[in-house]
Design a protein around this motif. Structure first.
Motif, PDB file in Angstrom:
ATOM      1  N   ASN A 182       8.975 -12.621  -4.544  1.00 52.18           N
ATOM      2  CA  ASN A 182       8.669 -12.991  -5.929  1.00 52.18           C
ATOM      3  C   ASN A 182       9.870 -13.709  -6.546  1.00 52.18           C
ATOM      4  OD1 ASN A 182       7.985 -13.170  -8.577  1.00 52.18           O
ATOM      5  ND2 ASN A 182       7.540 -10.994  -8.871  1.00 52.18           N
ATOM      6  N   PRO A 183       9.673 -14.990  -6.932  1.00 51.87           N
ATOM      7  CA  PRO A 183      10.815 -15.791  -7.380  1.00 51.87           C
ATOM      8  C   PRO A 183      11.465 -15.296  -8.666  1.00 51.87           C
ATOM      9  CG  PRO A 183       8.760 -16.960  -7.745  1.00 51.87           C
ATOM     10  CD  PRO A 183       8.434 -15.765  -6.924  1.00 51.87           C
ATOM     11  N   ILE A 184      10.766 -14.488  -9.448  1.00 47.17           N
ATOM     12  CA  ILE A 184      11.350 -14.119 -10.734  1.00 47.17           C
ATOM     13  C   ILE A 184      11.795 -12.654 -10.779  1.00 47.17           C
ATOM     14  CG2 ILE A 184      10.144 -15.903 -12.034  1.00 47.17           C
ATOM     15  CD1 ILE A 184       8.272 -13.579 -12.984  1.00 47.17           C
ATOM     16  N   ARG A 185      11.910 -12.027  -9.599  1.00 43.35           N
ATOM     17  CA  ARG A 185      12.441 -10.667  -9.550  1.00 43.35           C
ATOM     18  C   ARG A 185      13.691 -10.676  -8.688  1.00 43.35           C
ATOM     19  NH1 ARG A 185      10.089  -8.729 -13.122  1.00 43.35           N
ATOM     20  NH2 ARG A 185       8.772  -6.901 -13.235  1.00 43.35           N
ATOM     21  N   TYR A 240      18.423 -13.375  -7.101  1.00 44.81           N
ATOM     22  CA  TYR A 240      17.060 -13.885  -7.059  1.00 44.81           C
ATOM     23  C   TYR A 240      16.872 -14.650  -5.752  1.00 44.81           C
ATOM     24  CZ  TYR A 240      16.585 -12.729 -11.952  1.00 44.81           C
ATOM     25  OH  TYR A 240      16.511 -12.052 -13.127  1.00 44.81           O
ATOM     26  N   ILE A 278      15.927 -17.502  -5.060  1.00 40.54           N
ATOM     27  CA  ILE A 278      16.365 -18.890  -5.073  1.00 40.54           C
ATOM     28  C   ILE A 278      17.852 -19.008  -4.743  1.00 40.54           C
ATOM     29  CG2 ILE A 278      16.968 -19.055  -7.519  1.00 40.54           C
ATOM     30  CD1 ILE A 278      15.707 -21.766  -7.606  1.00 40.54           C
ATOM     31  N   LEU A 331       6.309 -38.048 -23.494  1.00 38.21           N
ATOM     32  CA  LEU A 331       5.652 -36.745 -23.354  1.00 38.21           C
ATOM     33  C   LEU A 331       5.929 -35.850 -24.557  1.00 38.21           C
ATOM     34  CD1 LEU A 331       3.981 -35.256 -21.126  1.00 38.21           C
ATOM     35  CD2 LEU A 331       6.099 -34.128 -20.495  1.00 38.21           C
ATOM     36  N   ARG A 338      -6.047 -18.216 -17.078  1.00 44.39           N
ATOM     37  CA  ARG A 338      -6.944 -17.773 -16.008  1.00 44.39           C
ATOM     38  C   ARG A 338      -6.649 -18.544 -14.723  1.00 44.39           C
ATOM     39  NH1 ARG A 338     -10.930 -20.417 -13.508  1.00 44.39           N
ATOM     40  NH2 ARG A 338     -12.499 -19.159 -12.471  1.00 44.39           N
ATOM     41  N   ARG A 341       0.733  -7.726 -11.880  1.00 45.38           N
ATOM     42  CA  ARG A 341       1.835  -7.788 -12.841  1.00 45.38           C
ATOM     43  C   ARG A 341       2.766  -8.949 -12.496  1.00 45.38           C
ATOM     44  NH1 ARG A 341       4.713  -2.569 -12.813  1.00 45.38           N
ATOM     45  NH2 ARG A 341       6.665  -3.566 -12.212  1.00 45.38           N
ATOM     46  N   TYR A 342       3.069  -9.069 -11.212  1.00 44.06           N
ATOM     47  CA  TYR A 342       3.943 -10.169 -10.787  1.00 44.06           C
ATOM     48  C   TYR A 342       3.273 -11.515 -11.067  1.00 44.06           C
ATOM     49  CZ  TYR A 342       7.299  -7.198  -8.305  1.00 44.06           C
ATOM     50  OH  TYR A 342       8.277  -6.293  -7.994  1.00 44.06           O
ATOM     51  N   ARG A 345       3.537 -12.338 -14.717  1.00 38.95           N
ATOM     52  CA  ARG A 345       4.880 -12.750 -15.102  1.00 38.95           C
ATOM     53  C   ARG A 345       5.196 -14.174 -14.644  1.00 38.95           C
ATOM     54  NH1 ARG A 345       8.635  -8.976 -16.363  1.00 38.95           N
ATOM     55  NH2 ARG A 345       7.667  -7.341 -17.609  1.00 38.95           N
ATOM     56  N   ASN A 346       4.724 -14.524 -13.472  1.00 42.29           N
ATOM     57  CA  ASN A 346       4.965 -15.881 -12.978  1.00 42.29           C
ATOM     58  C   ASN A 346       4.115 -16.905 -13.713  1.00 42.29           C
ATOM     59  OD1 ASN A 346       6.800 -16.316 -10.470  1.00 42.29           O
ATOM     60  ND2 ASN A 346       5.838 -14.328 -10.146  1.00 42.29           N
ATOM     61  N   LEU A 402       5.199 -18.315 -17.358  1.00 41.47           N
ATOM     62  CA  LEU A 402       6.270 -19.312 -17.514  1.00 41.47           C
ATOM     63  C   LEU A 402       5.735 -20.725 -17.743  1.00 41.47           C
ATOM     64  CD1 LEU A 402       8.775 -17.905 -14.883  1.00 41.47           C
ATOM     65  CD2 LEU A 402       8.894 -17.746 -17.367  1.00 41.47           C
ATOM     66  N   LEU A 422       4.381 -28.550 -24.733  1.00 43.79           N
ATOM     67  CA  LEU A 422       3.618 -29.789 -24.557  1.00 43.79           C
ATOM     68  C   LEU A 422       2.425 -29.867 -25.503  1.00 43.79           C
ATOM     69  CD1 LEU A 422       3.663 -30.177 -20.678  1.00 43.79           C
ATOM     70  CD2 LEU A 422       5.087 -31.284 -22.395  1.00 43.79           C
ATOM     71  N   PRO A 426      14.116 -15.900 -15.468  1.00 43.78           N
ATOM     72  CA  PRO A 426      15.347 -15.312 -14.948  1.00 43.78           C
ATOM     73  C   PRO A 426      16.123 -16.268 -14.055  1.00 43.78           C
ATOM     74  CG  PRO A 426      13.414 -14.347 -13.918  1.00 43.78           C
ATOM     75  CD  PRO A 426      12.933 -15.175 -15.048  1.00 43.78           C
ATOM     76  N   ARG A 427      15.406 -17.215 -13.437  1.00 41.31           N
ATOM     77  CA  ARG A 427      16.110 -18.115 -12.522  1.00 41.31           C
ATOM     78  C   ARG A 427      17.084 -18.999 -13.275  1.00 41.31           C
ATOM     79  NH1 ARG A 427      10.635 -20.020  -9.967  1.00 41.31           N
ATOM     80  NH2 ARG A 427      10.131 -19.617 -12.135  1.00 41.31           N
ATOM     81  N   ARG A 469      18.136 -18.228 -16.280  1.00 41.36           N
ATOM     82  CA  ARG A 469      19.036 -17.316 -16.971  1.00 41.36           C
ATOM     83  C   ARG A 469      20.192 -16.940 -16.058  1.00 41.36           C
ATOM     84  NH1 ARG A 469      15.758 -12.662 -18.911  1.00 41.36           N
ATOM     85  NH2 ARG A 469      16.142 -11.892 -16.834  1.00 41.36           N
ATOM     86  N   VAL A 496      17.968 -26.383 -11.710  1.00 37.74           N
ATOM     87  CA  VAL A 496      16.605 -25.886 -11.680  1.00 37.74           C
ATOM     88  C   VAL A 496      15.761 -26.767 -12.577  1.00 37.74           C
ATOM     89  CG1 VAL A 496      15.117 -23.964 -12.255  1.00 37.74           C
ATOM     90  CG2 VAL A 496      17.352 -23.551 -11.263  1.00 37.74           C
ATOM     91  N   ALA A 545      12.573 -27.677 -14.750  1.00 34.30           N
ATOM     92  CA  ALA A 545      11.592 -26.883 -15.488  1.00 34.30           C
ATOM     93  C   ALA A 545      10.273 -27.613 -15.551  1.00 34.30           C
ATOM     94  CB  ALA A 545      12.083 -26.616 -16.889  1.00 34.30           C
TER      95      ALA A 545
END
Lengths: 316, 294, 332
Positions: free
Chosen positions: A101-104, A145, A147, B132, C214, C241-242, C245-246, C249, C257, C321-322, C324, C330, C332
């Motif tokens: 999981n990339p965010i844990r 993480y 990454i 954008l 969804r 849950r995971y 959370r993903n 984002l 946007l 968190p990545r 952070r 990274v 976005a």
């Protein structure tokens, strides 16, 4: 006797119809054995690996029995199967690069996974850290993480996580195909070492790379078009194969590290038969240099020497 | 790796025929296309439907729907049905044109940025990101107010000029990943020109995706055009669904209870845009087959 | 992280410059004298003195006597002082004052509508991703809502709940017979007038978020990490849950946007309800051909959207968190 598979048949449901990806496969993996599973793309080896651990949404169990340590695995029941996963039978996927999981943070993910399965992370953590040391990973990967890890580090982390609860059987699906040669070697050695230390008791290594299989596997099983063609000790498969398909595979074996799939099989024209409506009889018949009348009948998978079984009329 | 890869080679034509057959067998695609075709037919037939124009005063004032005036008349005695049919017509024109322009610009920018990379990519990506985050609708209001919109084509150009950035982004990302594939390398090694590679190798591989993109832009452009028309910023003298709502609201149709005036234009837009979305989902099922278990 | 913010800042700065430049450029390069045109369009000249004052003011504001580049710089200078010019329609009120008076109404509509629709849309969308019966109702309703033009839903609500049912008032920010005051009567009138415009903005946006969430959750549930966890027998609860959370984002990015679209929606909704916010100001400016007011409001909206975008980018860095963790490069 660790794993026993008897007449396993699994099909894929597609919009074009059912694909008989696994059409009656029977074999055993002994306690302490590392078995390499090889064959061309589409031969059913990944389907077999998935069937043992978790059927995906499109796959459908038809029949056959899978027993692990004498207990029948409910492989067509996703829910009942959960009890065996991770603890008895575990999995190293080919997508190890993205398996976490990339965010844990990795440590937190492991803790949440263990606790969701009813294990206490705190009591397992020392062993986890010992194993990280063993595979040469710094302990602080747990605070990072995914990454922040290199490909090889992620792969080793996944191997450590998957084997953390000392499962009887580990299925490694193309576990090294995304890695460079030195990392491949490291992961392969890790698998052998974990077996030697009894972290896992038996391993099935699905691989494109026969030389890698030869390097770490005790036995190799060759599959062709949804059926097994030959199984024997790795030495025998490489040096004196009996099935014409294995022979062709070995004669076209390239240098170490190069995947044979990238090249056409030398000397055998044609491609495997479609599995949407597989033909009867031996499935290699159309490409086989030795084919004769009897091949219209399906050859049984028979033991021709100790630990050496072949499905070919000419070899029997 | 999956074991379901078709083991028998399939030609591109056969594949296209297969997709086509599957698409026409998909209930969502059929439902969407039937609605779209019906309304399109109505729009195309609009000028033939009656002898009078959408703004002509032809009947009694504020008459409810009747056999003479199917959708009733406006406060001023205009035929709502004729207005509606003409509005549908211009809705299609603006959707197709603006959606087409947006898709074309987005694809071009995305392809070039993704294919060339380097400085070209940096510059194009920067432009893309700027457009954008720019609130397009606010800028369109300023442009429409000052420059003025004198035709549906003009309006479409304005709308298309601001709707492309997300397309460019997505196409750029896909081109990046396609660029490194074998068939593209092969073409490059054999000295094929970049534009030809984009057209013959990358384009077809993204064809289905681009169709979906166009459909989304089609729907979005319709909504934007209707909004501008509603603010009175549409092409003058051109009946549209947005203008119908504008006139109804300005004439206190709500208070007067002339519901047959302001309900049809909204229903028309919801039907067209909704049908586009439904078609889109259906096509997505066909292009990316996945028997999802739930 | 520095690189991330660096790139973002350049984009925002550029966008801001582009927006201001368009705003400066468009009226200046239109054929004809916009000041004169605008004054003519106000109808017969009943007060020549006032007209002369306005003419003079705007000609000085445009500063036609100085070189173009200086006009441009002066424009920026005025902007930094918060000077958006003077409204013609509400002469001699400065545009900035008109805007600031309308601002609370628009914010009062937009903020709750955006935040609530985002929050509830994500909740319902994630639930729909795992319950077939809910999915079968959320999906069609969501698609119909996103296909609905803002002004039409507003018209529908005003007509059905306002005029036919007579529950809510359909025009204005508060009762016409009231003066703004700190009283129960005024507050309840404010709330009653607020509800329908809020509801119509909320509903359209809600549909979009629910569908987006969804699809994202379903996508995440099929991702590699979800498959790996399932292969290790993790209960669906943990995997969901995971996935949530993903999936949340990209929804944060989506919020940035969608801001422009939502603000556009509020303009339309305010027009329908004659709600005294920025949107209605845009409409009035168009009706009265008060281009200075129009430009001022639009510029304010554009800059507001850019600032909000930037805030969301900062929030994104905090929730992902990545980024952070201080990673470099990274995207976005």
């Amino acid at each position: 006797m660790s794993l026993q598979v008897d007449g396993l048949r699994v099909r894929y449901r597609t919009l074009r119809g059912d694909v008989h990806a696994l059409d009656g496969v029977t074999f055993e993996v002994a306690d302490g054995e590392i078995m390499g599973l090889v064959g061309e793309s589409g031969c059913g080896k990944t389907t077999l690996a998935k069937s043992l651990i978790r059927l995906d949404g499109r796959m459908q169990y038809v029949d056959g029995v899978v027993e692990l340590d004498g207990v029948k695995l409910p492989i067509d029941d996703q829910h009942a199967m959960n009890r065996f996963r991770f603890t008895q039978i575990s999995f190293v996927p080919q997508y190890a690069m993205s398996a976490l999981n990339p965010i844990r943070k990795i440590g937190k993910m492991i803790a949440e996974l263990l606790e969701s399965r009813g294990f206490d992370y705190k009591s397992i953590q020392p062993e986890l850290e010992r194993r990280l040391d063993l595979v040469g990973l710094p302990r602080d990967v747990l605070r990072r993480y995914p990454i922040e890890l290199s490909g090889g580090m992620k792969q080793r982390t996944v191997v450590v996580v998957s084997t953390l609860l000392d499962p009887s059987l580990l299925v490694a699906d193309e576990a090294t195909s995304a890695l460079d040669v030195s990392n491949q070697k490291a992961v392969a050695e890790t698998l052998v070492e974990f077996r030697d230390r009894r972290f896992v008791r038996s391993v099935i290594v699905v691989t494109h790379d026969i030389s890698l299989g030869y390097q770490i596997a005790d036995t190799i099983m060759v599959m062709y078009a949804g059926k097994q063609a030959e199984k024997a000790p790795a030495e025998v498969i490489v040096n004196s194969p009996r099935h014409p398909y294995t022979q062709a595979l070995m004669s076209s074996l390239p240098e170490v590290g190069v995947r044979y799939e990238d090249r056409r099989l030398a000397g055998i024209p044609g491609s495997p038969p479609p599995l949407l409506n597989p033909p009867s009889g031996c499935r290699f018949r159309d490409r086989c240099p030795l084919a004769f009348d009897q091949c219209a009948e399906e050859p049984p998978f028979v033991e021709i020497a100790t630990g050496h079984s072949v499905a070919c009329w000419k070899a029997a | 790796m999956t074991d379901t890869r078709p083991l028998k080679p399939i030609t591109a034509d056969a594949r296209r025929a297969e997709i086509f057959r599957l698409a026409l067998g998909n209930p969502k695609v059929i439902a969407g296309l039937v609605i779209l075709a019906t309304l399109l037919a109505l729009g195309l037939a609009a000028p033939l439907l009656s002898g009078h124009g959408p703004s002509d005063y032809v009947g009694p004032r504020a008459e409810p729907p009747s056999a003479d005036f199917w959708f009733g008349t406006t406060l001023f005695g205009q035929d709502v049905f004729v207005q509606f049919a003409n509005g549908i017509r211009s809705t299609y024109v603006v959707g197709l044109l603006a959606g087409g322009i947006g898709a074309l610009v987005g694809m071009t920018v995305g392809f070039v940025a993704g294919y060339r990379g380097g400085v070209v990519d940096e510059i194009l990506s920067m432009i893309t990101n700027v457009v954008l985050v720019l609130p397009a609708f606010a800028v369109l209001i300023i442009l429409a107010a000052y420059v003025g919109i004198d035709s549906v084509v003009h309006q479409s150009v304005f709308i298309g000029a601001f709707s492309w950035p997300w397309v460019a982004r997505a196409v750029r990302a896909q081109t990046f990943s396609l660029r490194s594939r074998e068939f593209v390398d092969l073409a490059r090694l054999t000295g094929v020109r970049p534009l030809t590679i984009i057209r013959t190798e990358i384009g077809p591989n993204m064809g289905s995706y681009l169709l979906l993109v166009f459909i989304v832009l089609f729907g979005g452009s319709i909504l934007t055009a209707a909004s501008l028309d509603f603010l009175g910023l549409g092409p003058p003298g051109q009946m549209s669904l947005g203008l119908m709502m504008n006139q109804a609201l300005q004439s206190s149709a709500l208070v007067l209870g002339i519901w047959w005036w302001f309900l049809p234009p909204g229903i028309g837009i919801v039907l067209i845009v909704g049908a586009l979305y439904v078609t889109n989902i259906g096509l997505d099922d066909v292009f990316n087959p996945k028997l999802r278990k739930m | 992280m520095g690189r991330y913010f660096g790139r973002k800042s350049i984009v925002y700065a550029l966008t801001c410059i582009v927006a201001v430049t368009i705003n400066w450029l468009v009226p200046r390069f239109m054929p004809g004298d916009p000041v004169l045109q605008m004054l003519i369009s106000r109808g017969p000249d009943t007060n020549p003195e006032q007209t002369a004052v306005i003419m003079d003011y705007y000609n000085r504001l445009f500063g036609f006597d100085v070189p173009l580049w200086q006009q441009y710089l002066n424009y920026w200078g005025a902007l930094f002082k918060g000077d958006l010019g003077v409204s013609v329609w509400l002469f001699p009120t400065p545009v900035a004052d008109v805007v600031l008076r309308a601002l609370p109404y628009t914010l009062g509509l937009l903020l709750p509508a955006i935040l609530l629709s985002w929050f509830l849309g994500n909740k319902v969308g994630a639930m729909a991703a795992r319950r077939k019966w809910l999915d079968n109702s959320v999906l069609p309703v969501g698609y119909v809502l996103t296909a609905t033009p803002y002004m039409w839903l507003a018209i529908l609500l005003a007509w059905s709940l306002g005029i036919v049912a007579g529950i809510f008032p359909t025009a204005g920010g508060y009762g016409f017979d009231l003066q703004p005051a700190v009283s129960w009567e005024f507050a309840s009138s404010l709330a009653m007038h607020w509800f329908l415009p809020f509801l119509s903005l909320f509903l359209v946006a809600f549909g979009g978020w629910a569908i987006g969430m969804r699809n994202l959750v379903i996508y995440e549930l099929e991702s590699d990490y979800a498959n790996y966890l399932a292969a290790l027998g993790a209960p669906p609860r943990l995997i969901r849950r995971y996935a949530f959370r993903n999936a949340i984002l990209p929804q944060v990015t989506g919020l940035a946007l969608q801001l422009g679209v939502l603000v556009g929606g509020s303009i339309l909704t305010e027009v329908v309800f004659a709600y005294p916010g920025l949107g209605n100001l845009v409409f009035q400016a168009l009706l009265h051909r008060d281009f200075f007011l129009l430009q001022g409001v639009v510029l304010f909206i554009v800059i507001g959207v850019l600032v909000a975008n930037f805030v969301i980018d900062v929030v994104y860095v905090l929730v992902d968190p990545r980024t952070r963790a201080g990673m470099q490069g990274v995207s976005a």
